[in-house]
Design an enzyme around this catalytic site. Sequence first.
Site, PDB file in Angstrom:
ATOM      1  N   ASP A 130      62.869  75.744  66.260  1.00  0.00           N
ATOM      2  CA  ASP A 130      61.422  75.967  66.266  1.00  0.00           C
ATOM      3  C   ASP A 130      61.132  77.298  66.943  1.00  0.00           C
ATOM      4  O   ASP A 130      61.924  77.768  67.777  1.00  0.00           O
ATOM      5  CB  ASP A 130      60.717  74.871  67.088  1.00  0.00           C
ATOM      6  CG  ASP A 130      60.577  73.560  66.313  1.00  0.00           C
ATOM      7  OD1 ASP A 130      60.664  73.579  65.070  1.00  0.00           O
ATOM      8  OD2 ASP A 130      60.368  72.519  66.969  1.00  0.00           O
ATOM      9  N   ARG A 182      61.726  78.820  58.032  1.00  0.00           N
ATOM     10  CA  ARG A 182      60.483  78.050  57.845  1.00  0.00           C
ATOM     11  C   ARG A 182      59.356  79.006  58.221  1.00  0.00           C
ATOM     12  O   ARG A 182      59.372  79.578  59.308  1.00  0.00           O
ATOM     13  CB  ARG A 182      60.445  76.848  58.780  1.00  0.00           C
ATOM     14  CG  ARG A 182      59.073  76.168  58.818  1.00  0.00           C
ATOM     15  CD  ARG A 182      58.859  75.309  60.055  1.00  0.00           C
ATOM     16  NE  ARG A 182      59.772  74.191  60.112  1.00  0.00           N
ATOM     17  CZ  ARG A 182      60.129  73.609  61.267  1.00  0.00           C
ATOM     18  NH1 ARG A 182      59.692  74.075  62.438  1.00  0.00           N
ATOM     19  NH2 ARG A 182      60.951  72.595  61.254  1.00  0.00           N
ATOM     20  N   ARG A 286      48.135  70.955  70.991  1.00  0.00           N
ATOM     21  CA  ARG A 286      48.162  72.035  69.987  1.00  0.00           C
ATOM     22  C   ARG A 286      47.585  71.544  68.656  1.00  0.00           C
ATOM     23  O   ARG A 286      46.911  72.274  67.956  1.00  0.00           O
ATOM     24  CB  ARG A 286      49.591  72.572  69.799  1.00  0.00           C
ATOM     25  CG  ARG A 286      50.068  73.435  70.960  1.00  0.00           C
ATOM     26  CD  ARG A 286      51.233  74.309  70.557  1.00  0.00           C
ATOM     27  NE  ARG A 286      52.416  73.537  70.238  1.00  0.00           N
ATOM     28  CZ  ARG A 286      53.287  73.086  71.129  1.00  0.00           C
ATOM     29  NH1 ARG A 286      53.111  73.330  72.409  1.00  0.00           N
ATOM     30  NH2 ARG A 286      54.339  72.393  70.740  1.00  0.00           N
TER      31      ARG A 286
HETATM   32  P1  FDA Z   1      45.242  75.906  59.118  1.00  0.00           P
HETATM   33  O1  FDA Z   1      45.322  75.791  60.598  1.00  0.00           O
HETATM   34  O2  FDA Z   1      44.440  77.017  58.528  1.00  0.00           O
HETATM   35  O3  FDA Z   1      44.750  74.515  58.547  1.00  0.00           O
HETATM   36  C1  FDA Z   1      44.490  74.311  57.177  1.00  0.00           C
HETATM   37  C2  FDA Z   1      43.944  72.912  56.983  1.00  0.00           C
HETATM   38  O4  FDA Z   1      44.955  71.959  57.303  1.00  0.00           O
HETATM   39  C3  FDA Z   1      42.791  72.535  57.904  1.00  0.00           C
HETATM   40  O5  FDA Z   1      41.556  72.950  57.378  1.00  0.00           O
HETATM   41  C4  FDA Z   1      42.917  71.031  57.970  1.00  0.00           C
HETATM   42  O6  FDA Z   1      42.395  70.441  56.797  1.00  0.00           O
HETATM   43  C5  FDA Z   1      44.407  70.821  57.951  1.00  0.00           C
HETATM   44  N1  FDA Z   1      44.977  70.742  59.316  1.00  0.00           N
HETATM   45  C6  FDA Z   1      45.687  71.695  59.962  1.00  0.00           C
HETATM   46  N2  FDA Z   1      46.064  71.262  61.183  1.00  0.00           N
HETATM   47  C7  FDA Z   1      45.558  70.016  61.311  1.00  0.00           C
HETATM   48  C8  FDA Z   1      45.586  69.051  62.347  1.00  0.00           C
HETATM   49  N3  FDA Z   1      46.223  69.267  63.489  1.00  0.00           N
HETATM   50  N4  FDA Z   1      44.954  67.870  62.130  1.00  0.00           N
HETATM   51  C9  FDA Z   1      44.313  67.623  60.973  1.00  0.00           C
HETATM   52  N5  FDA Z   1      44.249  68.503  59.954  1.00  0.00           N
HETATM   53  C10 FDA Z   1      44.850  69.688  60.121  1.00  0.00           C
HETATM   54  N6  FDA Z   1      54.042  76.427  64.874  1.00  0.00           N
HETATM   55  C11 FDA Z   1      54.762  77.211  65.699  1.00  0.00           C
HETATM   56  O7  FDA Z   1      54.181  78.057  66.391  1.00  0.00           O
HETATM   57  N7  FDA Z   1      56.128  77.059  65.790  1.00  0.00           N
HETATM   58  C12 FDA Z   1      56.811  76.163  65.024  1.00  0.00           C
HETATM   59  O8  FDA Z   1      58.035  76.072  65.130  1.00  0.00           O
HETATM   60  C13 FDA Z   1      56.069  75.350  64.128  1.00  0.00           C
HETATM   61  N8  FDA Z   1      56.679  74.424  63.343  1.00  0.00           N
HETATM   62  C14 FDA Z   1      55.948  73.788  62.355  1.00  0.00           C
HETATM   63  C15 FDA Z   1      56.590  72.951  61.455  1.00  0.00           C
HETATM   64  C16 FDA Z   1      55.883  72.388  60.413  1.00  0.00           C
HETATM   65  C17 FDA Z   1      56.590  71.531  59.419  1.00  0.00           C
HETATM   66  C18 FDA Z   1      54.477  72.645  60.272  1.00  0.00           C
HETATM   67  C19 FDA Z   1      53.681  72.091  59.134  1.00  0.00           C
HETATM   68  C20 FDA Z   1      53.825  73.422  61.196  1.00  0.00           C
HETATM   69  C21 FDA Z   1      54.546  73.979  62.251  1.00  0.00           C
HETATM   70  N9  FDA Z   1      53.902  74.748  63.212  1.00  0.00           N
HETATM   71  C22 FDA Z   1      54.667  75.499  64.078  1.00  0.00           C
HETATM   72  C23 FDA Z   1      52.425  74.708  63.337  1.00  0.00           C
HETATM   73  C24 FDA Z   1      51.766  75.821  62.558  1.00  0.00           C
HETATM   74  O9  FDA Z   1      52.045  77.056  63.131  1.00  0.00           O
HETATM   75  C25 FDA Z   1      50.241  75.633  62.486  1.00  0.00           C
HETATM   76  O10 FDA Z   1      49.730  75.647  63.775  1.00  0.00           O
HETATM   77  C26 FDA Z   1      49.794  74.370  61.781  1.00  0.00           C
HETATM   78  O11 FDA Z   1      50.602  74.070  60.694  1.00  0.00           O
HETATM   79  C27 FDA Z   1      48.350  74.536  61.252  1.00  0.00           C
HETATM   80  O12 FDA Z   1      48.294  75.595  60.342  1.00  0.00           O
HETATM   81  P2  FDA Z   1      48.080  75.398  58.754  1.00  0.00           P
HETATM   82  O13 FDA Z   1      49.053  76.278  58.064  1.00  0.00           O
HETATM   83  O14 FDA Z   1      48.132  73.990  58.395  1.00  0.00           O
HETATM   84  O15 FDA Z   1      46.678  76.057  58.456  1.00  0.00           O
END
Ligand code: FDA
Length: 311
Positions: A130, A182, A286
Amino acid sequence: MLRNALLYLSSQPKVFSFVRHNRMAKGFASRFVAGETLDTALEAVAQLNAKKITASLDLLGEGVRNEKDARDSARQYINMLDRIKKSGLDANVSVKLTAMGLDLDEELCTANMQDILDRAREHETFVRLDMEGSDYTQRTLDIFYNRLFPCYRGNVGIVLQSYMYRALSDVEQANDAGARVRICKGAYKEPASVAYPDKKDVDESYVRCMRALLMNGHYPGIATHDERMITETKRFARENGIESTQFEFQMLYGVRRDLQEKLVREGYRLRVYVPFGTQWYPYLMRRLAERPANVAFITGNVLKEMVGRRG
Ligand code: FDA
């Protein structure tokens, strides 16, 4: 402002000691965290596998206080790999280098990772490092490229965050090296000196990184719940003749379960990141910061419980 406040609270251990045994907080955490034990986490993985969703297990725990804690975390990861193998579940693991002792001693951290990767190689499985806050970015990449990737190429990969200005150049480096990435947007509170402050720029950077990974990467993980990013990924893959087996979408446990099931129905590969363990508080904060509407969800439940008690 709320996002900043939640990210600030995520790093306050005293607040965690306060909420650790709070029933409401634990109830809410269970939406995003697959319990406090490996058994509950494996049960969650079995349920995902039954829906044709693969998993990556994450033992929550970011700060370790001493060498014993770090070695203990590594041992728990080795046990996780053994239990996954024994149960026949379709899952790999995700590890934070701070949980392996990065803040204590880089040699200790590297040795712990080598122990985990020896076992991953034996079981022919995969370990994802990560990515944490920007203070750790270069150190994580240095350990990955200099110490781990040369010996465990097929068993280890990294995470890159599109909010970092350096993201695309890090993606290109990984593509050239043949490393699995990733790509996510990034979850930590970062200064404007290292990361885009505006969501629009973070999203544009995400699309650039996704395209570079799909064109020249090595089985990338497209980690997002953002439907616009997902639609663009599908469109880009289709237009460039990239098969759906050449990448996977990744999402977090409990987030956008509707979208998770839709992707599987459409024939895409999906991996869900399944965190578990007693140290769930920073992770949960977070997730709240990403979607402050979740705070309303908690508040709503508190009110419901109060009304329920009166009734
Ligand atoms: P965005 O934040 O723009 O959200 C898009 C939409 O997704 C929102 O409008 C909502 O509908 C939905 N959504 C997003 N988060 C939600 C929540 N918590 N609850 C409900 N709905 C939500 N980060 C990092 O810094 N280091 C890492 O190693 C990882 N590893 C990782 C693994 C995996 C498999 C995922 C999916 C994510 C991570 N992350 C991470 C977290 C990542 O950086 C990010 O903070 C979240 O995925 C939210 O970003 P989105 O891309 O979903 O878009």
